[in-house]
Every structure is written in C-alpha cells, then in structure tokens.
Write an enzyme that holds these catalytic residues in place. Sequence first.
Site, mmCIF file in Angstrom:
data_model
loop_
_atom_site.group_PDB
_atom_site.id
_atom_site.type_symbol
_atom_site.label_atom_id
_atom_site.label_comp_id
_atom_site.label_asym_id
_atom_site.label_seq_id
_atom_site.Cartn_x
_atom_site.Cartn_y
_atom_site.Cartn_z
ATOM 1 N N LEU A 1 0.832 -1.217 0.000
ATOM 2 C CA LEU A 1 0.000 0.000 0.000
ATOM 3 C C LEU A 1 0.856 1.251 0.000
ATOM 4 O O LEU A 1 0.396 2.339 -0.303
ATOM 5 C CB LEU A 1 -0.894 0.026 1.241
ATOM 6 C CG LEU A 1 -1.961 -1.062 1.348
ATOM 7 C CD1 LEU A 1 -2.595 -1.027 2.725
ATOM 8 C CD2 LEU A 1 -3.023 -0.874 0.282
ATOM 9 N N GLY A 2 2.114 1.105 0.405
ATOM 10 C CA GLY A 2 2.956 2.292 0.464
ATOM 11 C C GLY A 2 4.264 1.951 1.127
ATOM 12 O O GLY A 2 4.456 0.871 1.670
ATOM 13 N N GLY B 1 7.562 3.901 3.373
ATOM 14 C CA GLY B 1 8.136 5.107 3.961
ATOM 15 C C GLY B 1 9.473 4.759 4.555
ATOM 16 O O GLY B 1 9.949 3.630 4.408
ATOM 17 N N GLY B 2 10.025 5.734 5.244
ATOM 18 C CA GLY B 2 11.313 5.506 5.861
ATOM 19 C C GLY B 2 11.238 4.354 6.852
ATOM 20 O O GLY B 2 12.216 3.647 7.106
ATOM 21 N N PHE B 3 10.091 4.107 7.359
ATOM 22 C CA PHE B 3 9.895 3.089 8.386
ATOM 23 C C PHE B 3 9.862 1.689 7.802
ATOM 24 O O PHE B 3 10.067 0.715 8.504
ATOM 25 C CB PHE B 3 8.566 3.348 9.097
ATOM 26 C CG PHE B 3 7.412 3.380 8.134
ATOM 27 C CD1 PHE B 3 6.716 2.226 7.842
ATOM 28 C CD2 PHE B 3 7.077 4.563 7.469
ATOM 29 C CE1 PHE B 3 5.678 2.254 6.935
ATOM 30 C CE2 PHE B 3 6.041 4.574 6.564
ATOM 31 C CZ PHE B 3 5.341 3.435 6.284
ATOM 32 N N GLY B 4 9.505 1.549 6.551
ATOM 33 C CA GLY B 4 9.306 0.234 5.973
ATOM 34 C C GLY B 4 8.075 0.241 5.093
ATOM 35 O O GLY B 4 7.574 1.303 4.705
ATOM 36 N N VAL C 1 4.052 -0.978 3.886
ATOM 37 C CA VAL C 1 2.721 -1.311 4.394
ATOM 38 C C VAL C 1 2.037 -2.203 3.364
ATOM 39 O O VAL C 1 2.002 -1.884 2.177
ATOM 40 C CB VAL C 1 1.863 -0.051 4.622
ATOM 41 C CG1 VAL C 1 0.530 -0.439 5.222
ATOM 42 C CG2 VAL C 1 2.574 0.932 5.515
ATOM 43 N N LYS D 1 1.951 -3.174 8.822
ATOM 44 C CA LYS D 1 3.003 -2.167 8.727
ATOM 45 C C LYS D 1 4.282 -2.796 9.250
ATOM 46 O O LYS D 1 4.433 -3.027 10.459
ATOM 47 C CB LYS D 1 2.586 -0.985 9.599
ATOM 48 C CG LYS D 1 3.348 0.266 9.367
ATOM 49 C CD LYS D 1 2.613 1.401 10.080
ATOM 50 C CE LYS D 1 3.122 2.738 9.614
ATOM 51 N NZ LYS D 1 2.366 3.827 10.212
ATOM 52 N N ASP E 1 2.293 13.659 16.031
ATOM 53 C CA ASP E 1 2.492 13.811 14.594
ATOM 54 C C ASP E 1 1.153 13.806 13.864
ATOM 55 O O ASP E 1 0.940 13.049 12.923
ATOM 56 C CB ASP E 1 3.391 12.694 14.062
ATOM 57 C CG ASP E 1 3.883 13.016 12.653
ATOM 58 O OD1 ASP E 1 3.845 14.205 12.265
ATOM 59 O OD2 ASP E 1 4.286 12.069 11.937
#
Length: 908
Positions: A595-596, A598-601, A603, A620, A717
């Site tokens: 699904l997407g 980001g810097g985190f990993g 999804v 996630k 956030d």
Amino acid sequence: MTSTVPFRMMFFILVLHVWFIQYVSPRKTYYQKHFKYFKHSRRSLASDDSGFLNIDSGAAEDYQDDLGRYFVTDRAYIDTGEVHPISSETRNVWPFFKNLRSFPNGTRNCYTVRTKEGKNVNYLITAFFYYGNYDGKNSYPVFDLHIGVTRLRTINTEQISFSDVVYFTTADSIDVCLVNINRGTPILSALQLRPLVTNSLYQTSPAKLLGLVNRYDCGATPFSNTMLFRYKDDVYDRVWEQNLPVNNTISSWTSTRSDFSIVYSEQPAATVLKTFVQPIQGYSGMTYTFSNIAKPTSEFSVYLYFAGTLQSSSQDQRRFTVTINGNRQGPFNSPEYMKTLNVYQNTSVRGNVQISIQATTDSKYTPILNALEIFVVIPLEESPSNPEDVTAMMKIKQTYGITEDSWQGDPCVPTNFSWSRLGCNSDNPPRIVSLNLSSSELMGDIIASLSNLKSLRVLDLSHNNLTGSIPDSLAELSSLEVLNLAGNKLEGSVPKSLLEKSQTGALNLSLYENPKLCYLNPCKHKKNKAITFAAVAVSTLLVAMVILIVCYRKSIWQKVISGFKEKWFCNSGIRRFTYEDLKTITNKFDNKKCLGEGGFGKVYLGEVKNGTQVTQVAVKLRSQKSTQGAKEFQNEVNNLMNVHHRNLVSLIGYCNDGDNMAVIYEYMAKGNLKQHISPDAVEVLDSWEKRLQIAVEVALGLKYLHEDRKTPIVHRDLKLSNILLSEKLEAKIADFGLSKAFSAETTTAEQRSDPSGPISVGYLDPEFGKTRQLDKKSDIYSFGVILLELITGKEAWIKASDNNSSIHLSELVTSLKELEEIIDSRMQGTYKTNSVWKTVNTAMTCIQKSPKDRKDMKWVLKELEEALNMEIGNCEGTTQSNSIDNSKAIVTSRPMGHETASERARTN
Ligand SMILES: *[C@@H]1O[C@H](CO)[C@@H](O)[C@H](O)[C@H]1NC(C)=O
Ligand SMILES: *[C@@H]1O[C@H](CO)[C@@H](O)[C@H](O)[C@H]1NC(C)=O
Ligand SMILES: *[C@@H]1O[C@H](CO)[C@@H](O)[C@H](O)[C@H]1NC(C)=O
Ligand SMILES: *[C@@H]1O[C@H](CO)[C@@H](O)[C@H](O)[C@H]1NC(C)=O
Ligand SMILES: *[C@@H]1O[C@H](CO)[C@@H](O)[C@H](O)[C@H]1NC(C)=O
Ligand SMILES: *[C@@H]1O[C@H](CO)[C@@H](O)[C@H](O)[C@H]1NC(C)=O
Ligand SMILES: *[C@@H]1O[C@H](CO)[C@@H](O)[C@H](O)[C@H]1NC(C)=O
C-alpha cells in the site's frame, strides 16, 4: 316554588378549615366525641383485606387508627423526600396528619403504588395535605398534584385539603405525583387507595378521570359547618363535608337510627343517610346552584342519594322530580323504607351545576335529600408510556439503584418531566428510543430488562463498572443503531449476532476499554469445572517449568513466554502473530499488495482469516534499520492494548518475532484524508458537511487520547495523511503511541525544529523551538492546522508564486477577510456561512501562538459539534403539550378559620 342558594365561595375541590385539636385537653376532641356517638355503626361490604391501602406519609411505623383502619408507612412507595413532624401547636386529630413528607429536591416526586388488582381497575384515590407549619416558616406551599400523567389540580395548603379522584389504571402501578411549581416545597400527609367494584357507580375509562368537586352529607349541621368528616361505617372511607348551604331548606334527622340497607358499595354510610335536608315550610322543593366550579366546557357527573323514611303504604305520597341543568328525571316515589335511591346524571353546562328537586303536585310530602356528590370529568390528553417500557425502566432503576431526581413517575410523559438520560418518541403510547447511562456507576451484569426496551435505538452504558458477559438478547433489539459498552469490565466473547450487525454497518458498536473482553477471536471459555481445574493445574505446572528453564536457557524462556502470551493475549482483543503468520496474511509480502512505503518500511494489504470470517488488514512492517529493540517495541505495543476508540485506527495485532517487528491495523479502504483534500486530490471531498463531520470524528478520537484516558497519549504527529478514512468515509486517527517504534516515519523532535524540513511541515507547534517539548497543546495546534486545511483545501505551507518563499496557511487565512476567499472553491455553495465561520474561529483558537491561549479538546469538540449542527440545521423547536388547565377552576379559597379551642367550645 323554588329558590336558589347563591354560592359565592365554591371550590373546585373542597378545602375546609383547619380543625385544631384542643391544645389543653387533647384527649377529648370533638371528633372523638362524634365518633363515640356512632360507635355502633356497622361497616359493611368492604374490609381491610380487599385491596384497600392507607399510606401515612412520614409515619415511623404501621398502626391502626381510631376508625380501625390500618395505615402503613410510605417507605415502600417512595425513595425521595424528607420526613417531618408537624408543629405540635397545630396537631390535628387525624393521626395521619402528625407527620408529613416534603420534597425539597426534584421537580416531580411520585409515590408509585403497585396495585394488587393489576391494570384496568377503577380506583378511588384520596390524597391528604396538611402543612401544620412543619418547617416553622408559616408559609403555605402551593403545588400541583398529578395522577398518572395527568395534572389533576393545584393544591393550596392554606387549609387542610384533600383530593379525591376516580382513576382507571392502565398499568400495574399507580403514580401519584407532587409537582413543584416554584411556590413552596410540595408535601403529602397521607394517601388512600380503594379499588372499586366492577359495577361501581363511579365509573370512568382509560381516557378520563373523575375529580371530586363536592361531597355533602346533607343536613348533618348540628355538629358544625366547617369540618371534614370520615365515618367509620363508610365503605370507601370518603371524606364528607356537612355544610351544604342551608337557605330554603332545613336539616332533619330520620326518626329512627336503625341501619340502612347498603345495597351498592358507593351508597353513603348509614351515618350519612340518617340526616337529610328538606324544604322549609311553604316551599315544595329545593334548588342548589354551583357556579364556576370548573372550566366552562367541563362535563360533570352528579350523584344524588335519597333515603326511604316512609313505610311502604305511604311511599307514593312523596313523589318528586330531579332536574340537573335543565334535564329532568322522574317523577320518583320515595324509596322503600331504609333503602336508598340514587339519581345519577352526566351534565355539561358552562362550568355550572344547577340541581332542582321538586315535589310533584300530587305529592303529599316534600322531598328530602340525604347526600350529594359532584365530580368533574377530566380528559386525559396524553397517554402514558408503553407499559412494557415502564416495567423495564422500573426494573433498571431498581437493579442499578439509579437515583436521578427526575426518575419518578412515568418515564416519557408529560414531556416536561420526562426522565433524564432517556429519549422517547412521539408514538401513542410513547416508547423509549434512547437510554444513556454513561458514567452512572452501574455495577453488576447487563440485565435482561434492557432488552425489553424494544424500540431502543441508542444504548450507552459506557464508563461504568459492568461485569459479566454481553447478553445475546441485546441483538434482539431490532432498532438498535448505537451500542456503547466501552469502559467497563465486561468479559467473555462478544455475541456473534452483535458482531455481525456491527460488521454490516447496522450497529455502531463500541467495546473499547474492556480489558477482559475478547472481540476478535471467540474465546472458548468452557464453564466446565474439570477443565478449569485442569487449566489451573497445567498453568501451575507451566509456571514451575518456566522458572526451572529460566535458570538454564534464557532463549527457551522467551519462546515459552511468547507462546504463552500469544494464546492469552486474546483477552485484550489484540493478537500476536508470528512472522510465518505475516507471510500468510500478506501472501508472502506480495508487492502487488503493497500500500505504500516510507522511511519506516512497507505497508501491505493483508487478510486475517478467522473461521469463515475474513478481515482486511494493513500490515506495517518495521524497517530492519530501526534502532529500537524488541523490548521497547513490545512496551509500546503493550501500551496500545487498551487504546480503543471508534475514531482511532484499531490495532488488531502485532508481530515481534526475532528481528521482525510489525503492527497490524484494521484496513481503511478510502486511504488518508490528504488524498481527498489536497490541491491535487483526485477524489475530492466536496461537501462541507462531510468535511466537518470528519473534523468532529477526528476531534472525538483526539479528545479520547487527551482527556478520556487515565494516562493521556500525545499524538505528536497529527497531520492530514495520518487521518484515515473507512469505506463509509468515517475518519480515524492513525499512528498514535508508536512514536519510537516507527521513528523513521514520525519525525523526531530535532528534525522538526526546522519547519521547512521535509516532513510534517506546517503542523509543528511554533513553541517547540523554545520548549523542545511536544504536549497536548502541540497536538491542538496541529489539529487547528488540519481544520484550516479542511476549510481551505490548501496545504499547511503554501509556496509563493516565485517558488522561493512560502507562507503558513494560518497567516494566509488571517490576511483574508471574505469567506469566499478562504473557503475551498471546490465546495461551492454547499455550506452554511455561520457553520464555516465557527469552524474558522475554532481553528484560530487552536493555532494561538501561546499554548496557554489554546483551548482543550473538550472545548474544540463542542465548538465543532455546534458548527455541524448549524450546518445540518439540527435545531428543532420543542413543542410542549398542554396539560389540563384547571387553574381557573379554583375560584376562591376561604380565609383560614383560626378557630381556637375556646371558640370551638362556644360554637358547640
Ligand atoms: C337565600 O335565598 C334567597 C332567595 O331565594 C336569597 O336572597 C338569599 O341571599 C339566600 N341566602 C343565602 C344565605 O344564601
Ligand atoms: C436534596 O439535595 C441536597 C443537595 O443536593 C442534599 O444534600 C439532600 O440530601 C437532598 N435531600 C433529599 C431529601 O434528597
Ligand atoms: C356518564 O359518563 C361516564 C364516564 O364518561 C360514562 O361511563 C357513563 O356511561 C355516562 N353515563 C350516562 C348516563 O351518560
Ligand atoms: C451519553 O452521555 C454522555 C454524557 O453524559 C455523552 O458524552 C455521550 O455522547 C452520550 N451518548 C450518546 C450515545 O449520545
Ligand atoms: C468501579 O469500582 C471501583 C471499586 O469497586 C471504583 O474505585 C471505581 O471508581 C468504579 N468505577 C466506576 C467508573 O464507577
Ligand atoms: C456512531 O455513533 C457515534 C456516537 O456514539 C456517532 O457520532 C457516529 O456518527 C455513529 N456512526 C455511525 C456510522 O452511525
Ligand atoms: C413546561 O415547563 C415550562 C417551564 O417550566 C412551563 O412554562 C410549561 O407550561 C410546562 N408545560 C407543561 C405542559 O406543563
């Protein structure tokens, strides 16, 4: 020949002079002497075990009075009010006047009497009021008396007063209510209930009450003309007045005192029948006029009683006609010796009753009249609440010990006094459609009576101490739309029927903060003692093993613990998954389901199967690069276990398996808010109402994080892309409480000190530069920015046309004066100006530079809800139903007769 008796001072319901007990020698009262005289009178037909009930308000214990009537204390019939003795100087002879109950609190206080006879029975109900200066203020209270849901009359306690009514019961209980009309504290001295026989003359219907106007024991004047009398031989213990105005009539006694035959229950007592009035010499009849005794349109029921005093041979020598308001009946012969004739008529002539009794021309004797009663017919204008609902509410009130002031009498009717915390519809009879017992300190199980409120649409039992399991029967409430059980101590699994309703969207179900409740996996709690015992034994063994193993190998210990947790974490509703599970869920991390990133990993969209039920989830994964260890991750997840709110994205599970860490959330089909608001959005939300609805939902979620939890959570956030939308466009906040675990995504404080930085630009509290701390007020700031984005459809930082400088959205909005310039042009015309302005003002309060000038989420939520109400025009006018206006019926009241003992002695 006739003559009329002018009645200057007529009462709607008679109110007589206070009759003071002789202070000096209280033992020999006039009253007692009177009854001594009649002590041999017989009491017939009705006895004390025939459902008769005498309640003495404020009495300390049950007793038998000097007429032989049993009185009970009122404790079983009321749970409000205060007991007071009346002033000793004004002690009255009737024993039930010694104490009273007063009602300083609440507008409507009701005695509720469960009747032995059940519903559909006619009752004669008498209420007695004697102020007796109980509070030493010498100020007579004036208040309203209601029977059931009908206002009967206003009670003025300046004199001893009583109120008689014939009432047809439609429920198993009768409510007698005292209503405070801001003219003093209502009181009650005694209450008397008499079920009437089925063929009683006093008949009424569910649609009507009969309120007593006058009741005369004719001709009994030798004693007094200012007293109220109760006779030992009166079947219904009625209160009689003796002062039928004497003008062209004289008072007489029957020549004999032998007993009258009582052939029907309402027949007056022999004591009453022994006396009569008769025209004076030279007149052939009597006429009585009762003027302005009720509203001009009122209907009356008039009862006249004639006793037979002539031997059978001469009965036809007394012949007479009875004319009531021009309607003639008769001629009648005198009834048989010692028998009674009753003439009864309904009449309706402009609030007046004129009664004329005339001898016929061939009559040898003039007529006599022994007793007279006039009732006014009071139509019921509102029907009481549905009886099943009433029964259920009584049970709920009693079981949970609810002590709301307004929880008295009928729950819905009259609307002015309907119970707090519940809502009724306008059906006939009305039904209860909502019940909100949130934060009411309820304890114990969810009782079955709640499921008897069949029309219930909203049931809120949140934030109580309810225990036990959720009953299946709640799912039988076919109209139920909202069921809030959050914040209790419920356990076990959620009934499947409720879950299904909730999944189809038919039911808005809240269950958060029930730590022992299992609502993802059905908990297989078998109530089998052997198994329970086995489980205890096994777990004891397990603990012993664990301790042993710990001593040897830490890694094995960890495995056992995690396996243990996996099984039992079901209790919090949050499941622990293994890395293998994740593979299954995400179809081996299928890139098509990504699904997407980001810097985190990454999804992934995944599917969790649970029996036949498939739930879509978002998985996630945490980046392997993250520096956070498994323990910190576990801590943060543990903290989230009890965070549940319908406007927060629900955590379904997590995985903490070696190096692999992930959180599994409910899948939000419509993506994030940014995708629907930003200038380049494809699927634009172009309805202001919907945007505002979303703002309210986000505020609800944020208020929950900030205000409704023991340990508040600061989001840190908050931004458009962290607000996710469900299939039905319901907004939920994501990414709270995992700030450390997913630190690569959630910008660290340091990174954000520069507002032009790449992430979360524009949402950061300007104070952060100084304080280096993010708190609730920082979230409020971010929320204010989100509100501005919803209003304007612009981004938080707006690049100037030269592309070199940028301006914050708040500055832009402040600089604009016209709403048309501010509001997102994509929402053309679909908004109400006052609603948008209110939202702009709310947003501006949130983004105040100084945190102390920003309000809290409770306030923000209230403002937004008001703005939403403005938008959807939810401000209905309330319509008041009319109660019966009897105020005109009370014409005058006689000045109080301050008779003292010596005066009374003179009278006699
Ligand atoms: C009695 O009746 C006469 C006329 O019939 C009237 O003038 C008089 O006022 C009445 N008296 C009382 C005390 O009502
Ligand atoms: C009336 O209310 C006051 C204050 O709320 C309370 O102290 C008092 O006990 C109440 N009295 C009764 C009879 O409920
Ligand atoms: C009088 O009114 C009562 C109650 O409204 C009714 O039950 C009764 O039938 C009426 N009687 C007559 C004679 O009209
Ligand atoms: C119930 O009442 C509480 C406040 O007393 C309120 O916060 C809540 O929204 C109400 N519940 C419903 C479903 O209206
Ligand atoms: C629940 O009960 C406990 C003690 O039994 C009490 O401390 C707590 O305040 C109660 N909570 C609610 C919401 O009533
Ligand atoms: C669910 O209930 C809440 C109030 O408890 C309400 O604000 C919300 O709109 C409801 N959602 C749906 C989909 O009905
Ligand atoms: C309801 O209460 C208001 C104010 O207390 C009053 O003015 C109105 O007359 C009442 N309506 C009824 C039907 O009692």
